[in-house]
Scaffold this motif. Structure first.
Motif, PDB file in Angstrom:
ATOM      1  N   ILE A 107      50.712  33.831  60.384  1.00 30.29           N
ATOM      2  CA  ILE A 107      50.896  33.099  59.202  1.00 30.29           C
ATOM      3  C   ILE A 107      50.670  31.772  59.626  1.00 30.29           C
ATOM      4  O   ILE A 107      50.948  31.231  60.480  1.00 30.29           O
ATOM      5  CB  ILE A 107      52.045  33.380  58.638  1.00 30.29           C
ATOM      6  N   SER A 108      49.973  31.168  58.499  1.00 31.68           N
ATOM      7  CA  SER A 108      49.152  29.868  58.815  1.00 31.68           C
ATOM      8  C   SER A 108      49.845  28.707  59.112  1.00 31.68           C
ATOM      9  O   SER A 108      49.616  27.628  60.139  1.00 31.68           O
ATOM     10  CB  SER A 108      48.437  29.277  57.680  1.00 31.68           C
ATOM     11  N   ASN A 109      51.332  28.413  58.629  1.00 34.42           N
ATOM     12  CA  ASN A 109      52.179  27.447  59.118  1.00 34.42           C
ATOM     13  C   ASN A 109      53.091  27.714  60.255  1.00 34.42           C
ATOM     14  O   ASN A 109      54.069  27.071  60.414  1.00 34.42           O
ATOM     15  CB  ASN A 109      52.926  27.102  57.993  1.00 34.42           C
ATOM     16  N   HIS A 110      52.862  28.959  60.815  1.00 37.05           N
ATOM     17  CA  HIS A 110      53.908  29.094  61.906  1.00 37.05           C
ATOM     18  C   HIS A 110      53.697  28.673  63.043  1.00 37.05           C
ATOM     19  O   HIS A 110      52.420  28.401  63.281  1.00 37.05           O
ATOM     20  CB  HIS A 110      53.935  30.658  61.884  1.00 37.05           C
ATOM     21  N   LEU A 111      54.623  28.285  63.862  1.00 42.32           N
ATOM     22  CA  LEU A 111      54.200  27.882  65.301  1.00 42.32           C
ATOM     23  C   LEU A 111      54.672  28.803  66.605  1.00 42.32           C
ATOM     24  O   LEU A 111      54.305  28.437  67.564  1.00 42.32           O
ATOM     25  CB  LEU A 111      55.384  26.425  65.376  1.00 42.32           C
ATOM     26  N   TYR A 112      55.429  29.732  66.272  1.00 42.17           N
ATOM     27  CA  TYR A 112      55.746  30.783  67.557  1.00 42.17           C
ATOM     28  C   TYR A 112      54.979  31.867  66.982  1.00 42.17           C
ATOM     29  O   TYR A 112      54.942  32.469  66.073  1.00 42.17           O
ATOM     30  CB  TYR A 112      57.286  31.034  67.418  1.00 42.17           C
ATOM     31  N   PHE A 113      54.574  32.584  68.096  1.00 41.80           N
ATOM     32  CA  PHE A 113      53.652  33.749  68.183  1.00 41.80           C
ATOM     33  C   PHE A 113      54.209  34.806  69.169  1.00 41.80           C
ATOM     34  O   PHE A 113      54.661  34.329  70.378  1.00 41.80           O
ATOM     35  CB  PHE A 113      52.169  33.522  68.217  1.00 41.80           C
ATOM     36  N   TYR A 114      54.125  35.867  69.016  1.00 41.02           N
ATOM     37  CA  TYR A 114      54.565  36.998  69.980  1.00 41.02           C
ATOM     38  C   TYR A 114      53.690  38.313  69.886  1.00 41.02           C
ATOM     39  O   TYR A 114      52.998  38.539  68.853  1.00 41.02           O
ATOM     40  CB  TYR A 114      56.266  37.519  69.271  1.00 41.02           C
ATOM     41  N   TRP A 115      53.830  38.977  70.828  1.00 34.65           N
ATOM     42  CA  TRP A 115      53.244  40.388  71.042  1.00 34.65           C
ATOM     43  C   TRP A 115      54.401  41.464  71.566  1.00 34.65           C
ATOM     44  O   TRP A 115      55.307  40.969  72.464  1.00 34.65           O
ATOM     45  CB  TRP A 115      52.189  40.241  72.025  1.00 34.65           C
ATOM     46  N   TYR A 116      54.416  42.594  70.790  1.00 30.42           N
ATOM     47  CA  TYR A 116      55.398  43.378  71.012  1.00 30.42           C
ATOM     48  C   TYR A 116      54.542  44.851  71.082  1.00 30.42           C
ATOM     49  O   TYR A 116      53.300  44.857  70.519  1.00 30.42           O
ATOM     50  CB  TYR A 116      56.452  43.601  70.014  1.00 30.42           C
ATOM     51  N   ARG A 117      55.081  45.703  71.732  1.00 32.60           N
ATOM     52  CA  ARG A 117      54.322  46.988  71.898  1.00 32.60           C
ATOM     53  C   ARG A 117      55.511  48.224  71.708  1.00 32.60           C
ATOM     54  O   ARG A 117      56.570  48.081  71.972  1.00 32.60           O
ATOM     55  CB  ARG A 117      53.658  47.186  73.301  1.00 32.60           C
ATOM     56  N   GLN A 118      54.854  49.434  71.070  1.00 38.66           N
ATOM     57  CA  GLN A 118      55.986  50.417  70.956  1.00 38.66           C
ATOM     58  C   GLN A 118      54.958  51.648  71.403  1.00 38.66           C
ATOM     59  O   GLN A 118      54.010  52.156  70.748  1.00 38.66           O
ATOM     60  CB  GLN A 118      56.254  50.670  69.748  1.00 38.66           C
ATOM     61  N   ILE A 119      55.527  52.168  72.627  1.00 39.60           N
ATOM     62  CA  ILE A 119      54.884  53.489  72.829  1.00 39.60           C
ATOM     63  C   ILE A 119      55.161  54.447  72.172  1.00 39.60           C
ATOM     64  O   ILE A 119      56.500  54.373  71.621  1.00 39.60           O
ATOM     65  CB  ILE A 119      55.110  53.769  74.577  1.00 39.60           C
ATOM     66  N   LEU A 120      54.510  55.700  71.902  1.00 38.90           N
ATOM     67  CA  LEU A 120      54.874  56.636  71.156  1.00 38.90           C
ATOM     68  C   LEU A 120      56.045  57.331  71.422  1.00 38.90           C
ATOM     69  O   LEU A 120      56.385  57.598  72.518  1.00 38.90           O
ATOM     70  CB  LEU A 120      53.832  57.846  71.153  1.00 38.90           C
ATOM     71  N   GLY A 121      57.148  57.224  70.345  1.00 40.03           N
ATOM     72  CA  GLY A 121      58.427  57.881  70.555  1.00 40.03           C
ATOM     73  C   GLY A 121      59.271  56.947  71.333  1.00 40.03           C
ATOM     74  O   GLY A 121      60.553  57.439  71.590  1.00 40.03           O
ATOM     75  N   GLN A 122      58.989  55.811  71.462  1.00 39.23           N
ATOM     76  CA  GLN A 122      59.938  54.861  72.377  1.00 39.23           C
ATOM     77  C   GLN A 122      60.248  53.563  71.168  1.00 39.23           C
ATOM     78  O   GLN A 122      59.977  53.463  70.228  1.00 39.23           O
ATOM     79  CB  GLN A 122      59.428  54.385  73.585  1.00 39.23           C
ATOM     80  N   LYS A 123      60.890  52.697  71.785  1.00 42.51           N
ATOM     81  CA  LYS A 123      61.429  51.473  70.878  1.00 42.51           C
ATOM     82  C   LYS A 123      60.403  50.555  71.027  1.00 42.51           C
ATOM     83  O   LYS A 123      59.515  50.425  71.941  1.00 42.51           O
ATOM     84  CB  LYS A 123      62.885  51.157  71.329  1.00 42.51           C
ATOM     85  N   VAL A 124      60.481  49.546  70.005  1.00 42.39           N
ATOM     86  CA  VAL A 124      59.649  48.332  70.190  1.00 42.39           C
ATOM     87  C   VAL A 124      60.026  47.460  71.341  1.00 42.39           C
ATOM     88  O   VAL A 124      61.319  47.172  71.538  1.00 42.39           O
ATOM     89  CB  VAL A 124      59.702  47.630  68.858  1.00 42.39           C
ATOM     90  N   GLU A 125      59.072  47.016  72.083  1.00 36.91           N
ATOM     91  CA  GLU A 125      59.595  46.113  73.490  1.00 36.91           C
ATOM     92  C   GLU A 125      58.685  44.725  73.257  1.00 36.91           C
ATOM     93  O   GLU A 125      57.500  44.755  72.958  1.00 36.91           O
ATOM     94  CB  GLU A 125      59.080  46.923  74.592  1.00 36.91           C
ATOM     95  N   PHE A 126      59.325  43.785  73.534  1.00 38.58           N
ATOM     96  CA  PHE A 126      58.875  42.456  73.747  1.00 38.58           C
ATOM     97  C   PHE A 126      57.841  42.395  74.972  1.00 38.58           C
ATOM     98  O   PHE A 126      58.260  42.750  75.824  1.00 38.58           O
ATOM     99  CB  PHE A 126      59.947  41.752  73.799  1.00 38.58           C
ATOM    100  N   LEU A 127      56.973  41.724  74.769  1.00 35.57           N
ATOM    101  CA  LEU A 127      55.781  41.526  75.852  1.00 35.57           C
ATOM    102  C   LEU A 127      55.899  39.996  76.032  1.00 35.57           C
ATOM    103  O   LEU A 127      56.224  39.519  77.174  1.00 35.57           O
ATOM    104  CB  LEU A 127      54.356  41.591  75.384  1.00 35.57           C
ATOM    105  N   VAL A 128      55.678  39.243  75.203  1.00 33.14           N
ATOM    106  CA  VAL A 128      55.357  37.808  75.296  1.00 33.14           C
ATOM    107  C   VAL A 128      55.544  36.920  74.074  1.00 33.14           C
ATOM    108  O   VAL A 128      55.339  37.282  72.896  1.00 33.14           O
ATOM    109  CB  VAL A 128      53.850  37.590  75.949  1.00 33.14           C
ATOM    110  N   SER A 129      55.831  35.622  74.264  1.00 37.50           N
ATOM    111  CA  SER A 129      56.209  34.805  73.243  1.00 37.50           C
ATOM    112  C   SER A 129      55.317  33.500  73.702  1.00 37.50           C
ATOM    113  O   SER A 129      55.087  33.176  74.581  1.00 37.50           O
ATOM    114  CB  SER A 129      57.416  34.341  72.768  1.00 37.50           C
ATOM    115  N   PHE A 130      54.794  32.753  72.598  1.00 37.97           N
ATOM    116  CA  PHE A 130      53.760  31.579  72.803  1.00 37.97           C
ATOM    117  C   PHE A 130      54.015  30.587  71.763  1.00 37.97           C
ATOM    118  O   PHE A 130      54.305  30.707  70.638  1.00 37.97           O
ATOM    119  CB  PHE A 130      52.482  32.325  72.490  1.00 37.97           C
TER     120      PHE A 130
END
Lengths: 115, 112
Positions: A26-49
């Motif tokens: 979103i254009s005016n946002h300052l914090y960025f993140y990546w998460y992943r979800q392996i099939l059947g598992q929970k959403v997991e944090f990868l990185v913030s920027f």
């Protein structure tokens, strides 16, 4: 309402190849993140920027992974030498402030399939 | 990693009734709690949040309750509507951090 957009929606890659997942926060946002979800598992944090550098990363985010904000709108996740276990949904998120002040807004994800 | 648990993988509720979704956590350093809703082929959508200084936060049909002593939070949806059918995730934030720990999700089905 502004959205986080991710491309492609589905990426199929041969094991050992490099892949780049793209996100437009979103254009005016300052914090960025990546998460992943392996099939059947929970959403997991990868990185913030934030402020053009990684602010936090998880154990999952090893040397195989890198992130970049190449211009004022895109935020990318690069996975080098992909492995079968990298197959997952990858979600990008952004927020205008730290999570305790503003929630993270997620894109619809990129499904990464490693063959 | 069992820091955040949603012990009910699924829940079915009649339209108009109350839906109660539960979440337990183990780390007393968590101080901000969120609920997200997720439809198939979409990303999680933020619903409601609560900080550890409160025990209740309400937004329309959605209310989140926090019991810090029990390390338990719940999401109440009343009245439930068929459009509420989705997977609901609780997510928690640790003091000083800016990344979320997610639960495994509860699939809510609201029966018309």
């Amino acid at each position: 309402e502004p959205e986080v957009t991710q491309t492609p929606s589905h990426q199929v890659t041969q094991m050992g190849q490099e892949v780049i997942l793209r996100c437009v926060p979103i254009s005016n946002h300052l914090y960025f993140y990546w998460y992943r979800q392996i099939l059947g598992q929970k959403v997991e944090f990868l990185v913030s920027f934030y402020n053009n550098e990684i602010s936090e990363k998880s154990e999952i985010f090893d040397d195989q992974f890198s992130v970049e904000r190449p211009d004022g709108s895109n935020f990318t996740l690069k996975i080098r030498s992909t492995k079968l276990e990298d197959s997952a949904m990858y979600f990008c998120a952004s927020s205008g402030d730290r999570v305790g002040n503003q929630p993270q807004h997620f894109g619809d994800g990129t499904r990464l399939s490693i063959l | 990693d069992q820091q955040v648990k949603q012990n009910s993988p699924s829940l079915s509720v009649q339209e108009g009734r109350i839906s109660i979704l539960n979440c337990d956590y183990t780390n007393s350093m968590f101080d901000y709690f969120l609920w997200y809703k997720k439809y198939p082929a979409e990303g999680p959508t933020f619903l409601i949040s609560i900080s550890s200084i409160k025990d209740k936060n309400e937004d329309g049909r959605f209310t989140v309750f926090l019991n810090k002593s029990a390390k338990h939070l719940s999401l109440h949806i009343v009245p439930s509507q068929p459009g509420d059918s989705a997977v609901y995730f609780c997510a928690v934030l640790q003091t000083g951090a800016n990344n979320l720990f997610f639960g495994t999700g509860t699939r809510l089905t609201v029966i018309p």
